[in-house]
Design a protein around this motif. Structure first.
Motif, PDB file in Angstrom:
ATOM      1  N   MET A   1       9.757  41.686  37.655  1.00 27.40           N
ATOM      2  CA  MET A   1       9.803  42.684  38.688  1.00 27.40           C
ATOM      3  C   MET A   1      11.102  43.494  38.533  1.00 27.40           C
ATOM      4  N   LYS A   2      10.991  44.816  38.560  1.00 26.59           N
ATOM      5  CA  LYS A   2      12.156  45.689  38.433  1.00 26.59           C
ATOM      6  C   LYS A   2      12.555  46.205  39.817  1.00 26.59           C
ATOM      7  N   SER A   3      13.827  46.110  40.128  1.00 27.97           N
ATOM      8  CA  SER A   3      14.321  46.600  41.410  1.00 27.97           C
ATOM      9  C   SER A   3      14.917  47.998  41.233  1.00 27.97           C
ATOM     10  N   ASN A   4      14.778  48.801  42.258  1.00 28.27           N
ATOM     11  CA  ASN A   4      15.373  50.136  42.242  1.00 28.27           C
ATOM     12  C   ASN A   4      16.750  50.162  42.891  1.00 28.27           C
ATOM     13  N   SER A   5      17.246  49.024  43.320  1.00 31.26           N
ATOM     14  CA  SER A   5      18.548  48.983  43.972  1.00 31.26           C
ATOM     15  C   SER A   5      19.646  49.383  42.992  1.00 31.26           C
ATOM     16  N   PRO A   6      20.543  50.274  43.421  1.00 30.25           N
ATOM     17  CA  PRO A   6      21.613  50.747  42.533  1.00 30.25           C
ATOM     18  C   PRO A   6      22.511  49.649  41.988  1.00 30.25           C
ATOM     19  N   VAL A   7      22.625  48.535  42.677  1.00 30.95           N
ATOM     20  CA  VAL A   7      23.528  47.468  42.253  1.00 30.95           C
ATOM     21  C   VAL A   7      23.133  46.884  40.892  1.00 30.95           C
ATOM     22  N   TYR A   8      21.908  47.096  40.457  1.00 24.14           N
ATOM     23  CA  TYR A   8      21.477  46.588  39.151  1.00 24.14           C
ATOM     24  C   TYR A   8      21.869  47.524  38.009  1.00 24.14           C
ATOM     25  N   ASN A   9      22.527  48.617  38.351  1.00 19.71           N
ATOM     26  CA  ASN A   9      22.935  49.596  37.341  1.00 19.71           C
ATOM     27  C   ASN A   9      24.411  49.952  37.466  1.00 19.71           C
ATOM     28  N   ILE A  10      25.264  48.954  37.525  1.00 21.21           N
ATOM     29  CA  ILE A  10      26.707  49.177  37.654  1.00 21.21           C
ATOM     30  C   ILE A  10      27.232  49.777  36.351  1.00 21.21           C
ATOM     31  N   ILE A  11      28.075  50.807  36.500  1.00 22.43           N
ATOM     32  CA  ILE A  11      28.674  51.436  35.325  1.00 22.43           C
ATOM     33  C   ILE A  11      30.198  51.421  35.460  1.00 22.43           C
ATOM     34  N   PRO A  12      30.924  51.278  34.339  1.00 23.15           N
ATOM     35  CA  PRO A  12      32.388  51.385  34.403  1.00 23.15           C
ATOM     36  C   PRO A  12      32.787  52.861  34.359  1.00 23.15           C
ATOM     37  N   VAL A  13      33.574  53.286  35.333  1.00 21.06           N
ATOM     38  CA  VAL A  13      33.974  54.694  35.427  1.00 21.06           C
ATOM     39  C   VAL A  13      35.495  54.781  35.446  1.00 21.06           C
ATOM     40  N   PRO A  14      36.072  55.667  34.616  1.00 18.66           N
ATOM     41  CA  PRO A  14      37.526  55.867  34.676  1.00 18.66           C
ATOM     42  C   PRO A  14      37.940  56.298  36.084  1.00 18.66           C
ATOM     43  N   VAL A  15      38.953  55.659  36.625  1.00 17.17           N
ATOM     44  CA  VAL A  15      39.382  55.938  37.990  1.00 17.17           C
ATOM     45  C   VAL A  15      39.753  57.411  38.172  1.00 17.17           C
ATOM     46  N   GLU A  16      40.158  58.068  37.107  1.00 15.96           N
ATOM     47  CA  GLU A  16      40.527  59.481  37.190  1.00 15.96           C
ATOM     48  C   GLU A  16      39.320  60.381  37.489  1.00 15.96           C
ATOM     49  N   LYS A  17      38.112  59.892  37.267  1.00 14.65           N
ATOM     50  CA  LYS A  17      36.905  60.668  37.545  1.00 14.65           C
ATOM     51  C   LYS A  17      36.345  60.389  38.938  1.00 14.65           C
ATOM     52  N   ILE A  18      37.056  59.566  39.702  1.00 14.51           N
ATOM     53  CA  ILE A  18      36.585  59.172  41.029  1.00 14.51           C
ATOM     54  C   ILE A  18      37.439  59.859  42.090  1.00 14.51           C
ATOM     55  N   GLU A  19      36.769  60.346  43.152  1.00 14.91           N
ATOM     56  CA  GLU A  19      37.465  61.020  44.254  1.00 14.91           C
ATOM     57  C   GLU A  19      36.995  60.450  45.588  1.00 14.91           C
ATOM     58  N   PRO A  20      37.900  60.377  46.556  1.00 17.07           N
ATOM     59  CA  PRO A  20      37.479  59.950  47.901  1.00 17.07           C
ATOM     60  C   PRO A  20      36.602  61.027  48.542  1.00 17.07           C
ATOM     61  N   ASN A  21      35.745  60.630  49.458  1.00 16.73           N
ATOM     62  CA  ASN A  21      35.019  61.632  50.237  1.00 16.73           C
ATOM     63  C   ASN A  21      35.967  62.192  51.294  1.00 16.73           C
ATOM     64  N   THR A  22      35.546  63.215  51.990  1.00 11.68           N
ATOM     65  CA  THR A  22      36.411  63.870  52.975  1.00 11.68           C
ATOM     66  C   THR A  22      36.131  63.429  54.404  1.00 11.68           C
ATOM     67  N   TYR A  23      35.255  62.440  54.589  1.00  9.85           N
ATOM     68  CA  TYR A  23      34.795  62.132  55.933  1.00  9.85           C
ATOM     69  C   TYR A  23      34.926  60.669  56.342  1.00  9.85           C
ATOM     70  N   ASN A  24      35.428  59.801  55.517  1.00  4.51           N
ATOM     71  CA  ASN A  24      35.432  58.372  55.828  1.00  4.51           C
ATOM     72  C   ASN A  24      36.358  58.051  57.004  1.00  4.51           C
ATOM     73  N   PRO A  25      35.803  57.488  58.091  1.00  5.54           N
ATOM     74  CA  PRO A  25      36.629  57.170  59.251  1.00  5.54           C
ATOM     75  C   PRO A  25      37.229  55.768  59.209  1.00  5.54           C
ATOM     76  N   ASN A  26      37.019  55.048  58.130  1.00  5.21           N
ATOM     77  CA  ASN A  26      37.468  53.664  58.046  1.00  5.21           C
ATOM     78  C   ASN A  26      38.957  53.591  57.744  1.00  5.21           C
ATOM     79  N   ALA A  27      39.625  52.660  58.366  1.00  5.68           N
ATOM     80  CA  ALA A  27      41.046  52.425  58.117  1.00  5.68           C
ATOM     81  C   ALA A  27      41.263  50.921  57.969  1.00  5.68           C
ATOM     82  N   VAL A  28      42.168  50.561  57.090  1.00  3.35           N
ATOM     83  CA  VAL A  28      42.500  49.151  56.880  1.00  3.35           C
ATOM     84  C   VAL A  28      43.988  48.974  57.157  1.00  3.35           C
ATOM     85  N   ALA A  29      44.311  48.018  57.993  1.00  2.00           N
ATOM     86  CA  ALA A  29      45.705  47.733  58.335  1.00  2.00           C
ATOM     87  C   ALA A  29      46.427  47.152  57.117  1.00  2.00           C
ATOM     88  N   PRO A  30      47.752  47.345  57.029  1.00  3.45           N
ATOM     89  CA  PRO A  30      48.503  46.850  55.871  1.00  3.45           C
ATOM     90  C   PRO A  30      48.283  45.377  55.526  1.00  3.45           C
TER      91      PRO A  30
END
Length: 181
Positions: A1-30
């Motif tokens: 059985m093949k799943s369509n869940s994205p977690v089965y297709n993890i790819i390594p991406v250079p961190v320089e090609k990754i950007e934060p979104n502009t809307y995330n309201p989450n905050a993590v304390a130090p």
């Protein structure tokens, strides 16, 4: 059985090609951020970050995992060990559905910054999403949505609504808005 869940297709991406979104309201304390660093240092990246791939710019926009991304940027030992690559799970959804995904991921784990959360409600409203859509896709009660709307300015969010002399109930199951599938 093949799943369509994205977690089965993890790819390594250079961190320089990754950007934060502009809307995330989450905050993590130090202290929790330090704990996240300790966890990644000791166990490695055990969960991918979730991104949307913006083909035109060849960039990955974070939907979930901003703090895991920050750990790589802020800690040279992690960057070097991981050779500057982050595990990424890619989802292909429009912006409103990505916002909903971000909120669902965050709410499943913890708390939000109220002001930033109210801005997301405002932005989704400006994108044409109804309270019923927001409730369904963000897992929020109607009174919570109303309170968050009030924070950003009740008048602006209700300017196009005609109020009558009596209340009418609406069968929200009849509202035809696109799903995030």
């Amino acid at each position: 059985m093949k799943s369509n869940s994205p977690v089965y297709n993890i790819i390594p991406v250079p961190v320089e090609k990754i950007e934060p979104n502009t809307y995330n309201p989450n905050a993590v304390a130090p202290p929790e951020l330090k704990l996240l660093y300790d966890s990644i240092r000791e166990d490695g990246y055990t969960m991918p970050i979730v991104c949307y791939y913006e083909k035109e710019r060849d960039r990955y926009i974070i939907v979930d995992g901003f703090h895991r991304y920050r750990i790589m940027l802020d800690y040279p030992d992690i960057y070097e060990r991981e050779e500057g690559l982050l595990p990424v799970s890619v989802i292909d959804k429009p912006i409103d559905c990505r916002m909903a995904s971000t909120i669902r991921h965050n709410r499943a784990r913890g708390t939000h910054n109220v002001d930033l959360m109210s801005n997301i409600i405002k932005e989704l409203h400006e994108l044409g999403r109804s309270d019923a859509w927001i409730s369904k896709h963000l897992g929020m009660e109607k009174d919570e949505i109303l309170r968050l709307k009030q924070i950003t300015g009740l008048a602006a969010l209700f300017k196009d609504i005609n109020f009558g002399k009596a209340w009418k109930t609406v069968d929200e199951s009849l509202i035809d808005e696109p799903d995030c599938i």
